[in-house]
Design a protein around this motif. Sequence first.
Motif, PDB file in Angstrom:
ATOM      1  N   ALA B 284       0.832  -1.202   0.000  1.00  0.00           N
ATOM      2  CA  ALA B 284       0.000   0.000   0.000  1.00  0.00           C
ATOM      3  C   ALA B 284       0.866   1.252   0.000  1.00  0.00           C
ATOM      4  N   ALA B 285       1.923   1.262   0.820  1.00  0.00           N
ATOM      5  CA  ALA B 285       2.758   2.469   0.920  1.00  0.00           C
ATOM      6  C   ALA B 285       3.441   2.757  -0.412  1.00  0.00           C
ATOM      7  N   ILE B 286       3.974   1.720  -1.058  1.00  0.00           N
ATOM      8  CA  ILE B 286       4.657   1.952  -2.335  1.00  0.00           C
ATOM      9  C   ILE B 286       3.676   2.460  -3.378  1.00  0.00           C
ATOM     10  N   LEU B 287       2.487   1.868  -3.422  1.00  0.00           N
ATOM     11  CA  LEU B 287       1.510   2.309  -4.418  1.00  0.00           C
ATOM     12  C   LEU B 287       1.091   3.750  -4.194  1.00  0.00           C
ATOM     13  N   VAL B 288       0.831   4.102  -2.939  1.00  0.00           N
ATOM     14  CA  VAL B 288       0.389   5.474  -2.666  1.00  0.00           C
ATOM     15  C   VAL B 288       1.505   6.462  -3.004  1.00  0.00           C
ATOM     16  N   LEU B 289       2.745   6.129  -2.632  1.00  0.00           N
ATOM     17  CA  LEU B 289       3.858   7.036  -2.939  1.00  0.00           C
ATOM     18  C   LEU B 289       4.052   7.169  -4.451  1.00  0.00           C
ATOM     19  N   THR B 290       3.888   6.056  -5.173  1.00  0.00           N
ATOM     20  CA  THR B 290       3.993   6.131  -6.634  1.00  0.00           C
ATOM     21  C   THR B 290       2.922   7.044  -7.201  1.00  0.00           C
ATOM     22  N   ALA B 291       1.705   6.918  -6.692  1.00  0.00           N
ATOM     23  CA  ALA B 291       0.617   7.760  -7.182  1.00  0.00           C
ATOM     24  C   ALA B 291       0.936   9.238  -6.940  1.00  0.00           C
ATOM     25  N   VAL B 292       1.429   9.542  -5.738  1.00  0.00           N
ATOM     26  CA  VAL B 292       1.771  10.939  -5.431  1.00  0.00           C
ATOM     27  C   VAL B 292       2.845  11.437  -6.386  1.00  0.00           C
ATOM     28  N   TYR B 293       3.832  10.581  -6.632  1.00  0.00           N
ATOM     29  CA  TYR B 293       4.935  10.950  -7.524  1.00  0.00           C
ATOM     30  C   TYR B 293       4.434  11.242  -8.933  1.00  0.00           C
ATOM     31  N   CYS B 294       3.565  10.356  -9.445  1.00  0.00           N
ATOM     32  CA  CYS B 294       3.026  10.546 -10.797  1.00  0.00           C
ATOM     33  C   CYS B 294       2.237  11.844 -10.884  1.00  0.00           C
ATOM     34  N   VAL B 295       1.408  12.097  -9.878  1.00  0.00           N
ATOM     35  CA  VAL B 295       0.592  13.314  -9.908  1.00  0.00           C
ATOM     36  C   VAL B 295       1.495  14.545  -9.849  1.00  0.00           C
ATOM     37  N   ALA B 296       2.570  14.475  -9.051  1.00  0.00           N
ATOM     38  CA  ALA B 296       3.496  15.613  -8.971  1.00  0.00           C
ATOM     39  C   ALA B 296       4.147  15.867 -10.323  1.00  0.00           C
ATOM     40  N   ASN B 297       4.559  14.794 -10.999  1.00  0.00           N
ATOM     41  CA  ASN B 297       5.173  14.966 -12.314  1.00  0.00           C
ATOM     42  C   ASN B 297       4.197  15.547 -13.322  1.00  0.00           C
ATOM     43  N   LEU B 298       2.970  15.035 -13.264  1.00  0.00           N
ATOM     44  CA  LEU B 298       1.943  15.528 -14.178  1.00  0.00           C
ATOM     45  C   LEU B 298       1.717  17.019 -13.939  1.00  0.00           C
ATOM     46  N   THR B 299       1.626  17.402 -12.663  1.00  0.00           N
ATOM     47  CA  THR B 299       1.436  18.812 -12.331  1.00  0.00           C
ATOM     48  C   THR B 299       2.589  19.649 -12.875  1.00  0.00           C
ATOM     49  N   ALA B 300       3.821  19.109 -12.755  1.00  0.00           N
ATOM     50  CA  ALA B 300       4.984  19.847 -13.263  1.00  0.00           C
ATOM     51  C   ALA B 300       4.830  20.126 -14.748  1.00  0.00           C
ATOM     52  N   ASP B 301       4.445  19.096 -15.500  1.00  0.00           N
ATOM     53  CA  ASP B 301       4.317  19.267 -16.945  1.00  0.00           C
ATOM     54  C   ASP B 301       3.199  20.244 -17.289  1.00  0.00           C
ATOM     55  N   LEU B 302       2.070  20.114 -16.572  1.00  0.00           N
ATOM     56  CA  LEU B 302       0.935  20.996 -16.875  1.00  0.00           C
ATOM     57  C   LEU B 302       1.274  22.442 -16.537  1.00  0.00           C
ATOM     58  N   LEU B 303       1.949  22.639 -15.389  1.00  0.00           N
ATOM     59  CA  LEU B 303       2.347  23.996 -14.993  1.00  0.00           C
ATOM     60  C   LEU B 303       3.223  24.606 -16.071  1.00  0.00           C
ATOM     61  N   TYR B 304       4.106  23.782 -16.598  1.00  0.00           N
ATOM     62  CA  TYR B 304       5.012  24.257 -17.627  1.00  0.00           C
ATOM     63  C   TYR B 304       4.218  24.722 -18.842  1.00  0.00           C
ATOM     64  N   ALA B 305       3.219  23.919 -19.210  1.00  0.00           N
ATOM     65  CA  ALA B 305       2.408  24.260 -20.371  1.00  0.00           C
ATOM     66  C   ALA B 305       1.628  25.544 -20.127  1.00  0.00           C
ATOM     67  N   VAL B 306       1.100  25.703 -18.909  1.00  0.00           N
ATOM     68  CA  VAL B 306       0.314  26.890 -18.600  1.00  0.00           C
ATOM     69  C   VAL B 306       1.217  28.120 -18.557  1.00  0.00           C
ATOM     70  N   ALA B 307       2.397  27.952 -17.935  1.00  0.00           N
ATOM     71  CA  ALA B 307       3.273  29.101 -17.736  1.00  0.00           C
ATOM     72  C   ALA B 307       3.955  29.532 -19.023  1.00  0.00           C
ATOM     73  N   ASN B 308       4.132  28.607 -19.936  1.00  0.00           N
ATOM     74  CA  ASN B 308       4.871  28.933 -21.146  1.00  0.00           C
ATOM     75  C   ASN B 308       4.040  28.630 -22.386  1.00  0.00           C
ATOM     76  N   PRO B 309       3.297  29.627 -22.852  1.00  0.00           N
ATOM     77  CA  PRO B 309       2.374  29.392 -23.961  1.00  0.00           C
ATOM     78  C   PRO B 309       3.089  29.016 -25.258  1.00  0.00           C
ATOM     79  N   ARG B 310       4.419  29.174 -25.285  1.00  0.00           N
ATOM     80  CA  ARG B 310       5.117  28.805 -26.518  1.00  0.00           C
ATOM     81  C   ARG B 310       5.133  27.300 -26.718  1.00  0.00           C
ATOM     82  N   ILE B 311       4.956  26.570 -25.608  1.00  0.00           N
ATOM     83  CA  ILE B 311       4.964  25.115 -25.711  1.00  0.00           C
ATOM     84  C   ILE B 311       3.574  24.649 -26.120  1.00  0.00           C
ATOM     85  N   ARG B 312       3.507  23.909 -27.181  1.00  0.00           N
ATOM     86  CA  ARG B 312       2.228  23.330 -27.600  1.00  0.00           C
ATOM     87  C   ARG B 312       2.339  21.832 -27.486  1.00  0.00           C
ATOM     88  N   TYR B 313       1.594  21.274 -26.577  1.00  0.00           N
ATOM     89  CA  TYR B 313       1.694  19.828 -26.420  1.00  0.00           C
ATOM     90  C   TYR B 313       0.882  19.113 -27.480  1.00  0.00           C
TER      91      TYR B 313
END
Lengths: 282, 318
Positions: B284-313
């Motif tokens: 359970a601990a590994i799965l929950v930590l993995t989920a948190v990690y994935c969501v953090a990475n996803l947020t990083a990418d989305l923030l980048y897209a929002v902050a930098n309109p030059r990037i078109r995904y």
Amino acid sequence: MTDLATIPFGRWRRLPTPLVVGGVLVITLLAVAGLAQWIAPYPYDQMHVRDRFAPPGLRYLAGTDEYGRDVFSRLLFGSQLSLALGVTATLISMGIGVPLGLIAGYRRGLTDELIMRTLDVMMAFPPIMLVLLILAVTPPSLVKTSVAIGVLAVPPIARVTRSVTLDLMSGEFIEAARARGERLRYILMRELLPNIWPVLMVEASLRVVFAVLLGAVLSFLGFGVQPPAADWGLMIANGRAFVDTAPWISLAPGLAMSLTVIGISLLGDGLRGVLDPKLDGR
Amino acid sequence: MTGYVVQRLGAVLIILVAMSILVFLATHALPSNAAALILGQYSTPGMQAALEHKLGFDQPLHLQYWHWASQMLQGDMGLSFEMERPVAPMLWDALSRSAVLALSSMAVVSTVGLALGVIAAVWRGRWPDHAASVFTYLGISLPEFYWGLVFILVFGSLLHLLPSSGFVSLSGGVGPFLAHLIMPVATLTLTLLAHVARLTRSSMVEALESMYVRVARARGLPERRVILRHALRNALIPSITVLAQDFGFLIGGIVAVETVFAYPGLGRMLVTALERQDLPVMQAAILVLTAVYCVANLTADLLYAVANPRIRYGGAID
């Protein structure tokens, strides 16, 4: 990107301070690791039962631990383990990552997609979870720790190699080699690799640091090298219980580790300064 | 953008499923016999077989996985072998305590890191720049658990200023709550600072040399305003992304720091479970930590897209 040989002599002569300091530290480390058997005052596992918790002094330069083992001698032997871990892990990640990056950058298209997407998936897993999982379910050993840490660093190395390869692909020397009908192996190894290696050296220094630190964390948590090995992370972990009364047991290996890490990072930074003048002052 | 988000969420799901299979298989490859572990050293083979049957360990592996995964999805994480209590409530408690630690560290890292980066860039090549770089170098030259020990030695044992281990919830008073947080947060901050500070410095240096900053200066704007409003705003984009990425690193750091400070979070729970081979907690601990990690990475990418309109995904980006 500059080849080492093409750098004018003048730039080598006024070597940047980081490179010199880093170089001296790294050479010292290598010497210590190589000569540990001869320069260590005591064997790393010899217990001096009467001198437990002896503070640093003339007899025991860095004091003794809870079994009366000489901390200084253990430090010297510990450099071998740290270095072995850092270098093995980095060689593994470079051995896998560099060819993958070269091929992905050279072939492009489907091969590139396949390789890079697979690596993306690898990077999506939290690194420490994977290593902990591997090390916790199988009996620990130095080799396994090195392999686990090495495999972790494959994606970043492949990415760097690929991006530099892509930059080089437009060069006329590649076109010339192709026109001469050179084989793939020749183009990758003789044409591309020599131009990439300065960047790889810098990346490698980063990776060694990363491996040494991660290895220390793992042995601290009890999933790395096992006692009675003279591993720095393990020594810090052991000394934890006596940090009030005999702080040298933990502090000394930490100092050794920081000198190692600072030395290798400075060397990497200095190399980058010499190899890539565009990055100066950044 | 929507298409990109959906695609990324799908990827996160796939990774979680893959990780769950991996965790499941790895924990079943464990050398120890779970039933023997639960029943203790005086159990007979007959008792162990009966318990294995009760726990379903004698069923085919894929059935076991299916059973385990479907229970997980319903929020039932099983019983801890070690403590014979349901895992889920213990885990959510630990996660919330880790979140307190992680979020306060992130807050400190972002303010101090940005400030250090800006100071180093503005006084580039002079002593504040050198001081900042020495400070950040020190932080990353040692693993977080070592800084933790040094802090415990100095502020706990020598000066008796701060409690060196444990956790007090807010209901135990704001003072003790904060006092227990200071050292773990400082430790995590020290090891994460370098990344943000260096990146902010280099993008600030670039911004300060740019045309728009020169124009702003030429218009006679006060230097403070030029630095904060014109240069920093543009230099912030990469720093924000790197902060979100660092959140992933933080999860690794938390495992070690929680162990050093005996902080009852998810990281320490995981280490204890691994040591005692407490399968349900481990999984359970590994799965929950993995989920948190994935969501953090996803947020990083989305923030980048929002902050930098030059990037078109969605298109090709190299």
